[in-house]
Design an enzyme around this catalytic site. Sequence first.
Site, PDB file in Angstrom:
ATOM      1  N   GLY A   3       0.812  -1.219   0.000  1.00 16.99           N
ATOM      2  CA  GLY A   3       0.000   0.000   0.000  1.00 16.99           C
ATOM      3  C   GLY A   3       0.840   1.260   0.000  1.00 16.99           C
ATOM      4  O   GLY A   3       0.370   2.333  -0.389  1.00 16.99           O
ATOM      5  N   VAL A 185       5.022  -3.570   4.261  1.00 16.78           N
ATOM      6  CA  VAL A 185       4.912  -4.101   2.899  1.00 16.78           C
ATOM      7  C   VAL A 185       3.558  -4.733   2.594  1.00 16.78           C
ATOM      8  O   VAL A 185       3.381  -5.349   1.545  1.00 16.78           O
ATOM      9  CB  VAL A 185       6.020  -5.138   2.584  1.00 16.78           C
ATOM     10  N   LYS A 186       2.600  -4.592   3.489  1.00 22.02           N
ATOM     11  CA  LYS A 186       1.324  -5.254   3.245  1.00 22.02           C
ATOM     12  C   LYS A 186       0.390  -4.375   2.391  1.00 22.02           C
ATOM     13  O   LYS A 186       0.656  -3.185   2.189  1.00 22.02           O
ATOM     14  CB  LYS A 186       0.659  -5.611   4.574  1.00 22.02           C
ATOM     15  N   THR A 187      -0.717  -4.996   1.937  1.00 23.65           N
ATOM     16  CA  THR A 187      -1.633  -4.319   1.006  1.00 23.65           C
ATOM     17  C   THR A 187      -2.138  -2.998   1.574  1.00 23.65           C
ATOM     18  O   THR A 187      -2.258  -1.999   0.863  1.00 23.65           O
ATOM     19  CB  THR A 187      -2.847  -5.223   0.697  1.00 23.65           C
TER      20      THR A 187
END
Length: 397
Positions: A3, A185-187
């Site tokens: 994201g 690093v996640k959505t």
Amino acid sequence: MPGFELFGAEERKELNDVLENGVLMRYGFDGMRNGHWKAKELEQELQKRFDVKHAQLTSSGTTALNVALAVMGIGAGDEVIMPCFTFVASFESILASGATPVLVEIDDTLTLDPEAVEAAITSKTKAVMPVHMCGSMAELDALQSICKKHDLFLLEDACQAFGGSYKGKMLGTIGDAGTFSFDFVKTITCGEGGVVLTNNSEYARLADQYSDHGHDHMGSDRGAETHPYLGYNFRISELHAAVGLGQIKKMDDFISIQRRNHAILKEALSAIPEVTFRRIPDPEGDSCGFLNFFMPTAELSNKVVEAFAKFGIDAYWNYYNNNWHYIRKWDHFKEMKSLFPLSDQIKKGMERLKDQSFPQSDDFISRNISCLIKLSWTEEEVKERATKMAAAIHSIL
Ligand SMILES: *Cc1c(COP(=O)(O)O)cnc(C)c1O
């Protein structure tokens, strides 16, 4: 998936609200807040968007797992079944709870093999923890019926499949509890953060207390609150929640960009007969954060990795040689290199790992290539990438 590729005015506005009133804590300071409760608002957004009764934000995806295990009463002497392909957080959270991780094979879904799960159940098993790796889901119907039959908790680690669903229900809301990570690093990112989702009101109440030192959260005077249970500080800060609130408002766009980019790459690779794809129990529910494909042999997948490098293609992994995600490289775990003494129960339980092999998982993981789907790629860039990837694969066949 990350994201952070699409930060904009939304995140800045939410963050500025917090900086302007100076309240970085999610609880208390009611008079100074100018009506801003970013963590609470993000929890409400998650409840609405995931159609789930309760959302408890935490400081990370790992601590979300810690909290979920704690509220289910899982600890010393208990066993939790988890896959041998996952992020290290799975066994970290189980060990931190005092329970023993039991590792089993994955199948062509790249997630828990239900047959292997059933075979690993003992009188000490308390929970099954599927990990929806690389954007897509485990066989949830099969796992749910195993849990029902043996009276076990189902805890979904959905950290890598944000926005995915299974038969019409959002991933993370199907088991007794589910977790997401909002790490860098996640959505959806908060910088650091996580959440426990559950439809169980008792778990939700306990999660709220446990993640804040066991505070009862009755009334607004923190100093007067009692501690019905032991807890820890697994709180998210208002600053982190504010970033997540800016991000989640763009969730539908993020998922549709991922699905578009994924479809373009998949179509190009589908034309190559040697390429097969990971099995997806409910294809419509794929969050499309990754595209995972198999080559017929490990040798060919190694050649594809070399060819991708030669053709200048980035953002892909072969997890067989990866330090973080697959049992082969988890020596610190296999050798139980703990800074402090672990319980005899854990040590005894972990003995079995010494002679355990995972031939089925070795086969799938060694032949797999996992491509990250980025949010910032334009349609033209993805098409170019698709052509290049297909050319790279053709070059080694
Ligand atoms: C990222 C991740 C976690 C842990 O999340 P953190 O927020 O980094 O602690 C747990 N499980 C999986 C599958 C993950 O990918």
